[in-house]
Scaffold this active site. Sequence first.
Site, short mmCIF file in Angstrom:
data_model
loop_
_atom_site.label_atom_id
_atom_site.label_comp_id
_atom_site.label_asym_id
_atom_site.label_seq_id
_atom_site.Cartn_x
_atom_site.Cartn_y
_atom_site.Cartn_z
N ASP A 197 -5.52 8.85 9.26
CA ASP A 197 -6.62 9.74 9.64
C ASP A 197 -7.08 10.41 8.34
O ASP A 197 -6.29 11.09 7.68
CB ASP A 197 -6.08 10.76 10.65
CG ASP A 197 -7.14 11.75 11.09
OD1 ASP A 197 -8.14 11.93 10.38
OD2 ASP A 197 -6.93 12.37 12.15
N LEU A 198 -8.34 10.22 7.99
CA LEU A 198 -8.84 10.71 6.70
C LEU A 198 -8.74 12.23 6.57
O LEU A 198 -8.73 12.77 5.46
CB LEU A 198 -10.29 10.28 6.48
CG LEU A 198 -10.52 8.78 6.24
CD1 LEU A 198 -12.00 8.45 6.35
CD2 LEU A 198 -9.97 8.37 4.88
N GLY A 233 -14.95 6.98 7.80
CA GLY A 233 -15.74 8.19 8.02
C GLY A 233 -16.66 8.00 9.21
O GLY A 233 -16.53 7.03 9.97
N ASN A 284 -28.34 4.76 2.52
CA ASN A 284 -29.77 5.02 2.25
C ASN A 284 -30.17 6.42 2.73
O ASN A 284 -31.16 6.96 2.24
CB ASN A 284 -30.62 3.93 2.92
CG ASN A 284 -30.67 4.02 4.43
OD1 ASN A 284 -31.56 4.66 4.99
ND2 ASN A 284 -29.72 3.40 5.13
N TYR A 324 -25.49 13.87 7.82
CA TYR A 324 -24.82 12.64 7.41
C TYR A 324 -25.26 12.23 5.99
O TYR A 324 -24.42 11.90 5.14
CB TYR A 324 -25.17 11.55 8.44
CG TYR A 324 -24.84 10.14 8.04
CD1 TYR A 324 -23.53 9.71 7.96
CD2 TYR A 324 -25.86 9.23 7.76
CE1 TYR A 324 -23.22 8.40 7.60
CE2 TYR A 324 -25.57 7.92 7.42
CZ TYR A 324 -24.26 7.51 7.33
OH TYR A 324 -23.96 6.22 6.98
N LYS A 341 -23.14 11.85 2.35
CA LYS A 341 -23.11 10.68 1.47
C LYS A 341 -23.46 11.07 0.03
O LYS A 341 -22.87 10.55 -0.93
CB LYS A 341 -24.05 9.60 2.00
CG LYS A 341 -23.59 9.00 3.33
CD LYS A 341 -22.19 8.40 3.20
CE LYS A 341 -21.67 7.77 4.46
NZ LYS A 341 -20.32 7.19 4.30
N ARG A 350 -38.43 -1.62 9.93
CA ARG A 350 -37.81 -0.81 8.86
C ARG A 350 -36.68 -1.56 8.20
O ARG A 350 -36.53 -1.56 6.97
CB ARG A 350 -37.31 0.52 9.44
CG ARG A 350 -36.51 1.34 8.47
CD ARG A 350 -36.15 2.73 9.01
NE ARG A 350 -35.14 3.31 8.16
CZ ARG A 350 -33.83 3.21 8.36
NH1 ARG A 350 -33.36 2.58 9.43
NH2 ARG A 350 -32.98 3.72 7.52
C1 15L Z 1 -26.56 4.06 8.11
O1 15L Z 1 -26.15 4.68 7.14
C2 15L Z 1 -25.74 3.90 9.34
O2 15L Z 1 -24.37 3.84 9.05
C3 15L Z 1 -26.17 2.71 10.15
O3 15L Z 1 -25.59 2.83 11.42
C4 15L Z 1 -27.67 2.57 10.25
O4 15L Z 1 -28.18 3.62 11.02
C5 15L Z 1 -28.26 2.53 8.86
O5 15L Z 1 -27.85 3.64 8.10
C6 15L Z 1 -29.79 2.46 8.85
O6 15L Z 1 -30.42 3.27 8.16
O7 15L Z 1 -30.34 1.58 9.47
#
Ligand code: 15L
Length: 275
Positions: free
Chosen positions: A54-55, A76, A115, A139, A143, A177
């Site tokens: 478990d992180l 994560g 991204n 989120y 990152k 997209r």
């Molecule tokens: C992410 O970072 C997610 O982990 C993935 O589930 C997608 O939502 C992806 O980005 C995305 O932008 O399509």
Amino acid sequence: MADASERRIVFTGAAGGIGTMIRPLLAPLYPGLVLSDKVSPKDLLPSETFVAADLTKPDEVAAAVKGADSVIHLGGYSVEGPWDTILQANIIGCYNLFEAARQAGVKRVIFASSNHAVGFYPRKRKIGTDVTVRPDSRYGVSKAFGEALGALYSDKHGMIVTCLRIGNVGPRPLDVRRLSIWISPEDIVQLIGIGLNHPDIRFEIFYGASDNAAGWWDNSRARALGYRPQSKAEDHRAHAEAEQAKIGPNPVGDLFQGGTFCADEFTNDVKRAGP
Ligand code: 15L
């Protein structure tokens, strides 16, 4: 560097979505691969090694990375979530991982960024890896934090760190997209290989994208280090457009690279958002 078969490479998040897709591709390349997650993948093979961690628990993370040469950190929380979820899994968990890796003498870490660390850049702008982060979610902030931790551990401790700003991994792009940000499982394994093996890396950020004609990202640094993506999103355009027709327009998300991650909880004026 140790022979591939001798290297203990710990792979966190191995039971997750990307983990499940790439485990079969990594296994023949890295015989010393050790899978890790909170719970074991249901389809664990007798030939695979698994260690639960478990992180959020430093002692469990330390036990998992003990003796490791390298870590592939995909563990994560992988989408937007409540602050406490992001805090535990992606902020505290990521810190625990880098710190345990440092204490264990791990040489290389591949960090799964996203991204969404730069999601508020407009779709009409092509960006490199040298732009200021513009996260589109808690989120995305987590990152950007992980990328910053990677830079710290690289500069201060000499850890070799590669951050992959992953678009979307899958067998084909899910919508319009994703024609810009899609990466195939084979191509992400190629990027991981560069992070695990390239002799010139100290700290790098690569975009996790295939050879996408509609791409928004300048991935020239990855290419300079040997990345030769084999998959092309355009081969799947008809499928992506058909799926997009079912989704319909999003007045905020359609303007920005992060899509719905930008639109969710949005209370601003679109003219005042993004750089
Ligand atoms: C992410 O970072 C997610 O982990 C993935 O589930 C997608 O939502 C992806 O980005 C995305 O932008 O399509």
